[in-house]
Write an enzyme that holds these catalytic residues in place. Sequence first.
Site, PDB file in Angstrom:
ATOM      1  N   ILE A 208       0.855  -1.190   0.000  1.00 39.62           N
ATOM      2  CA  ILE A 208       0.000   0.000   0.000  1.00 39.62           C
ATOM      3  C   ILE A 208       0.893   1.242   0.000  1.00 39.62           C
ATOM      4  CG2 ILE A 208      -1.766   1.314   1.236  1.00 39.62           C
ATOM      5  CD1 ILE A 208      -2.818  -1.328   0.130  1.00 39.62           C
ATOM      6  N   HIS A 209       0.763   2.073  -1.041  1.00 38.05           N
ATOM      7  CA  HIS A 209       1.602   3.269  -1.073  1.00 38.05           C
ATOM      8  C   HIS A 209       0.981   4.456  -1.813  1.00 38.05           C
ATOM      9  CE1 HIS A 209       2.447   1.938  -5.185  1.00 38.05           C
ATOM     10  NE2 HIS A 209       2.867   3.155  -5.422  1.00 38.05           N
ATOM     11  N   ARG A 210      -0.120   4.245  -2.547  1.00 35.32           N
ATOM     12  CA  ARG A 210      -0.674   5.323  -3.370  1.00 35.32           C
ATOM     13  C   ARG A 210      -1.125   6.507  -2.519  1.00 35.32           C
ATOM     14  NH1 ARG A 210      -0.240   5.430  -9.108  1.00 35.32           N
ATOM     15  NH2 ARG A 210      -0.093   3.280  -9.779  1.00 35.32           N
TER      16      ARG A 210
END
Length: 359
Positions: A208-210
């Site tokens: 998860i990084h957006r």
Amino acid sequence: MKKIVTILGARPQFVKAAVLSRVISKHKGIEEIIIHTGQHYDANMSDIFFNEMDIPKPKYNLAINGLSHGAMTGQMLIKIEEVLLNEKPDLVVVYGDTNSTLAGALAAKKMDIKVAHVEAGLRSFNMKMPEEVNRILTDRISDLLLCPTDTAVENLQNEGFENIPCKIKKSGDIMKDAVEYYSKVSGEKSSIINNLNLQKDAFVLATIHRQENTDDLENLKSIFQGLEAISKVKQVILPLHPRTKAILEKNKLFYNLKIINPVGYFDMLELLKNCNLVITDSGGLQKEAFFNKKHCIIAREETEWVELVSNGFAKIVGSDSQKMVDSFKGFQNSTVDFSINLYGNNVGEKMYDEIFKLL
């Protein structure tokens, strides 16, 4: 000998460039100079990829990172222009949709240097995504648009690109070449499965990084609640992006997940080979999951890789924790056939041929 400059800044670009750089080196008809903008700059997000994958070391490292989108893109534009003035290349190659991509294309085009865009034509149709802005603008000023899919070609046609002086070419997805090539050696190079004491099909791989997830606390909480619920059935392994980690720590959010540092490409391939399925908001990992015959749950409201969803390989759940859990349960009994060829073959060679014709 003709000269090209390749501009890189982020993990997925290092992986893709490894394929094309290897083809360029084999043919010996082009001199390649690599600029690393520094967008991904720590050892786990950058150095390890160059070392593991035998990517030629960048001749220039601009060390530009940790800034706002405007400041980062502006600084890159200035520094890349300086390098292009010095190197005088015949063509610049850019990858994907990062600030490095747009800055590289802009700098080249303003100097009347040809631009080839790898992964052209992708669209999320979400203009709130910085990546969408970057890819649209880069496409518009590129001379060679190397599209991974029929959908990408159709997107450009729908936007009137056939009336613009550029060449649109469906080349396939270069990430497929990378997975096929490096999967043969990743088991020898990586010990992550043993180190983490993991069993095949007994864990879920998540990333998860957006920005739309990390910068919206309610979205982030909901996603992690979904991951935690799934972890009660199967262990969740989460290589955690530095930005996501910082936001979780700042807000004192802690979850019962197996959180590890970002990993190199060989480690990621082994995690992909051995996991049950993938949960991600990454674009590239959606396809890497498919190449490794794994289902993917997409923690976004849309995807550029629509063929994965339409063929039943992936599901879009956004930040909805219940949809995430339901999709996880649904995929446990899926019998979808992964043998379909969605992304071509020998992609690096096809890209090299098109670039060579343009020089």
